[in-house]
Every structure is written in C-alpha cells, then in structure tokens.
Design an enzyme around this catalytic site. Structure first.
Site, PDB file in Angstrom:
ATOM      1  CE  LYS A  75      -4.393   1.479   1.048  1.00 31.98           C
ATOM      2  NZ  LYS A  75      -4.172   2.355  -0.070  1.00 31.98           N
ATOM      3  CE  LYS A  99       3.558   6.720   6.657  1.00 30.24           C
ATOM      4  NZ  LYS A  99       3.186   7.737   5.669  1.00 30.24           N
ATOM      5  CE  LYS A 111       3.752   8.076  -1.075  1.00 27.18           C
ATOM      6  NZ  LYS A 111       3.095   8.232   0.220  1.00 27.18           N
TER       7      LYS A 111
END
Ligand code: NAD
Length: 480
Positions: A75, A99, A111
């Site tokens: 993600k 994260k 990303k």
C-alpha cells in the site's frame, strides 16, 4: 552523546531513511541477513508513456516502487509533482512499510509517483494522463485489490482515485472487488466517510495523545495542554489544512504561522485557517491575504518562535542548513521526511522532541485500510447495527426517565443527554473512533520503547524498533 550513524553530509531522502533505519537496527538482534532484506526496496518499475495533448505527443515518466511484501497487498500513495524521482519514490515506499507495521494495518509498503505539474494541465487533460498512467500500472498488477493498492498523496486526491478505480474496472470487468484497487475515492465511487480529513485528523489525535503524557510534554520542555499552544504549519494542502483546522477549532491551539509555496503569513493572535484556505483556493496563493504579515521567504517562518512546528508539505525542509535556527521544542512530521537525518541528529542533541512521520501521518493509511475493508465487505460500516443500537439505548433511556420522574426534579436527565445517547454511530463516527484508537495504541507502543530502554533516546528510533520488529516477525513466520 555522538551517534556513530550520524551523517557528516546532507544525505538524500532515501539515504536519510536508511540512516534512521540503521540507527535502529544497530540496537536490535536480527538474524544475519534479515536486516538487509527488510531495508532494500524489492522492486521499482519505471514507465515512460506518451499522451496526445494540445496537438502533440507529451511523454511522461512515472514510478511504482514496492518496498516490502511481507504482507500483501502492498500500500502507498501516488504523488503528482515535478520533483518526483526514483530516489524519492523508494524512500516513500520504505516509509510505508514501516508505517503500516507501526499502526498495524496489514499491508506491505509501496509508493508511486508521476513527474508532472498538475496545475499545468486542465481537468480533461489530467484525466487522460491519469488514466494512461493507471493503465500502465494495472496491466502489470501494480494496481490490484489483492496485490497493490494506491491512495492519494501530494498533488492527487479523490478525483484521481476515482479515475484510477474506474480505469481498473474497465480493464477487469468481472472483478467484484474492483473498487478495492485504490483508496481515497469519493463516497459515490466507493469511498469512506472521513478519508479526506484522515491524515490531518490523525495528526490532531497524535498530538492529543502526546499531551496525555506529562513525562513526554516535559521532555519537550512544554507544559499544559494543546489549548493556547502556538503552532506553525508548512503546507495548507490536504494534510496541513485539516490538521491546522481541527487543532485551532477543537483544541484551542493558535496558528501563528502558515507557510505556502509563495511565502508565509504570520499573526501572533492566530490566523483563521478556513479564511486562509479559501483565500488560497480563490487567489492561487497566500500573498495579499489581509490581516496578517506576509513573509516572502516562507521557509524563514520555519524558524519562528512557536511551541509546535508542523511541516506538512514536502521532504527535506528542515535540514543541516536551517536546523540550528529552528526554535520549536516539538515538531510533528505531518509530511513524509521533512527532517533530514542530519537535522534530526542536531535537533535531538538540542532536546527537541520529534514525533516521526511514520507515526504522525499514518491517519491516511489507517482510514484507507478501513475503506479497503469496506470495499471488500461491500457494506457501509454501521449499517447493520446502528438502528438496533439506538433501540437498545431507547430502552435504557425510557427506564431512566421513568426512574427520574419517580425520584423528582433534581434527578432529571441533563439536557441533550437523551438525544446524544440515543444516536447510534454512523460511518464517520466509527471511522474516527477506529482512527483515534489506532493513533493512541501506536503512540503507546512507541513511548514504551522510548522510556523503557536506556539506549533509545527519541521517538523515531522507538518507532523504527517497533515496526522493524513486527516486519521481522512476519518474515520469520514465513520461514525466511
Ligand atoms: P497536497 O498536495 O494536498 O498539499 C501540499 C501543500 O504544500 C500544498 O498546499 C502546496 O501548495 C504546499 N507546498 C508545496 N511546496 C511547498 C513549499 N516549498 N513550501 C510550502 N508549501 C508548499 O499534499 P498532501 O496530501 O497534503 O501531502 C503533504 C505531505 O503529507 C506529503 O509529504 C505527503 O507524502 C504526506 N502525506 C499525505 C497523506 C495524504 O493522505 N494525503 C498521507 C500521508 C502522508
């Protein structure tokens, strides 16, 4: 105390993330080779594609980087900016892995980015470009509900996510879970209440949690609550606007400085965030905003005397060139990578407390997780239980009312109690509750490491220790 991992030069964004990672793993006891496996980016795909615009073919360069697939899907947002490059995308993908582990969203890190100035193209042109970029990623499964799920980032928002979702559905007409291929969509395209505000809301919840711990407030040399705290915000985009709005409207903080592309505004008595936001939307910048002092060299306002500094624009803005002048005792990294590794070392030595990006801006991915779950379950949160909850509350209120009538006036219910208590939670309330819980739990995991280990002196190292530990456990469970 001097840090052997401290840089003596200004590192790139990717190097900064690795320096911070190395500092943390030096304190861990990982099996040989696992450290390297976690640190490296698994793959980065570069695409160059042409779109016919204004009578000629324009070529664009885009990236999608996958950092860690210890959990899938991976993600991470898609950024539209002229500054996008491989180094930046890889650094951001790595931060996503850490994260997600820190806030316990079951994803690996990824990303994407497109090298473009979105303001240079009109809506129809942006749609053509976005759809073409999405097509290139979808056909390689770099956008896919079970493998890789993007979200908004700098320069992108609901509009782009809706185009991407629609493009995926056109190319995968029988995929019943197609809507889950991307998050941050508008409500009427499968989005979730509270996603637009989520990252800024998460920054607010993170600060509220910080101010629940007197020991931590003291470590930053502050006292009291968020009420009356002077805050400077850099970037009044999605994240900065919502954080500044909620902190000033709900927690009593005073926004004394707002830094944007074209300069900064300062006002000791506090700026009206909503009014400044409207001014920017209408005029394209903050210049000439009435009722505040305009500072042409906006970055100088990062050095303003304040209690809390919220960099919410881009990376590397607090660096070895200006760290010595930064006066804020508490920095919360709403943007990704706003403090370079060199500045981080300097500020830590000075006693400044930094709430790190991988935690501070995790509100976005947290609510994205809720959206993804909603898309896969094909039902709005709260839809089944809301009225049933209200009916049960009605029973209690009826009973209380009967008792208070019996006991006399002094036992009557406080005004509005009935109305407030009767209301069952809708999707927005549930999303905010889940986000608040996530931010509190993750902060507590970090602070426990910060305060319980003699060799950990800051929240960032603590955050890395928690997240790398979780990723390592995940790899170990897979037999790696
Ligand atoms: P955005 O595009 O909505 O806003 C960015 C803002 O920063 C804009 O108002 C822009 O004008 C301003 N800006 C750009 N360059 C600047 C400069 N040099 N000085 C001052 N201001 C400048 O982007 P966003 O989504 O709010 O993202 C901001 C940061 O937050 C990024 O680092 C992003 O990676 C991070 N982030 C965003 C999300 C999200 O959900 N949108 C989630 C996690 C992290």
């Amino acid at each position: 105390m001097s840090d052997p991992n401290a840089p003596s030069f200004e590192p790139s964004f990717r190097e900064s993330v690795d320096i911070m990672f190395n500092r943390a793993v030096a304190l861990m006891d990982l099996p040989p080779g696992l450290e390297e496996k976690i640190r490296v980016c698994n793959a980065t795909y570069t695409v160059r594609f042409g779109v016919r615009l204004r009578g000629k073919i324009e070529t664009f360069t885009g990236y999608r980087s996958v950092h860690s697939e210890h959990m899938e899907p991976v993600k991470g947002g898609i950024r539209f900016s002229l500054g996008v490059n491989q180094n930046e995308v890889e650094a951001l993908a790595a931060l996503m892995s850490y994260k997600c582990a820190l806030v316990e969203t079951p994803f690996g890190g990824s990303k994407g980015g497109l090298c473009i100035d979105p303001r240079a193209w009109d809506d129809d042109e942006m749609e053509k470009i976005t759809r073409r970029f999405a097509y290139e990623l979808i056909k390689r499964d770099l956008i896919n509900p079970s493998q890789n799920v993007p979200a908004p980032d700098m320069g992108t928002g609901e509009r782009e996510m809706a185009w991407i979702a629609d493009q995926y559905k056109r190319m995968n007409t029988t995929d019943i879970n197609g809507a889950a291929c991307v998050t941050g969509k508008p409500i009427n395209a499968g989005g979730i209440q509270g996603r637009v505000e989520a990252t800024g809301r998460g920054v607010q919840y993170a600060l509220q949690e910080f101010f629940r711990h007197p020991e931590d407030i003291k470590a930053a040399g502050l006292s009291g609550t968020l009420d009356g705290k002077r805050i400077v915000v850099q970037g009044l985009g999605n994240v900065g606007y919502h954080a500044a709005k909620f902190l000033s409207e709900e927690d009593g903080s005073i926004i004394t400085g707002i830094i944007e592309r074209d300069g900064a505004l300062t006002e000791a008595g506090g700026l009206d965030v909503e009014a400044v936001h409207k001014w920017i939307a209408k005029n394209g910048g903050i210049k000439d905003y009435p009722g505040a002092t305009y500072v042409k060299d906006g970055a100088k306002v990062l050095e303003l005397d304040c209690d809390i500094l919220i960099p919410a624009a881009l990376e590397g803005v607090i660096n070895m060139g200006n760290a010595a002048n930064v006066k804020a005792p508490l920095i919360i990294e709403a943007a990704n990578g706003p403090v370079t590794a060199g500045a981080d070392e300097f500020l830590r030595e000075k006693g400044c407390v930094i709430i790190p990006d991988m935690y501070a801006n995790a509100g976005g991915v947290t609510v994205s997780y809720f959206e993804w779950v909603k898309n896969l379950s094909h039902i709005r949160f709260g839809r089944m239980q809301r009225r049933q909850e209200e009916a049960r509350h009605e029973l209690i209120v009826g009973e209380l009312q009967r008792l208070s009538e019996h006991l006399g006036d002094q036992w009557s219910m406080t005004p509005n109690f009935k109305q407030k208590y009767l209301r069952g939670a809708g999707e927005l309330e549930l999303v905010r509750s889940g986000l608040d819980d996530t931010m509190r739990t993750a902060y507590q995991a970090m602070r426990e490491v910060w305060h319980s280990r003699d060799d950990v002196h800051d929240l960032r190292t603590a955050a890395y220790l928690v997240s790398i530990g979780r990723i390592a456990s995940s790899y170990k469970a897979k037999g790696l």
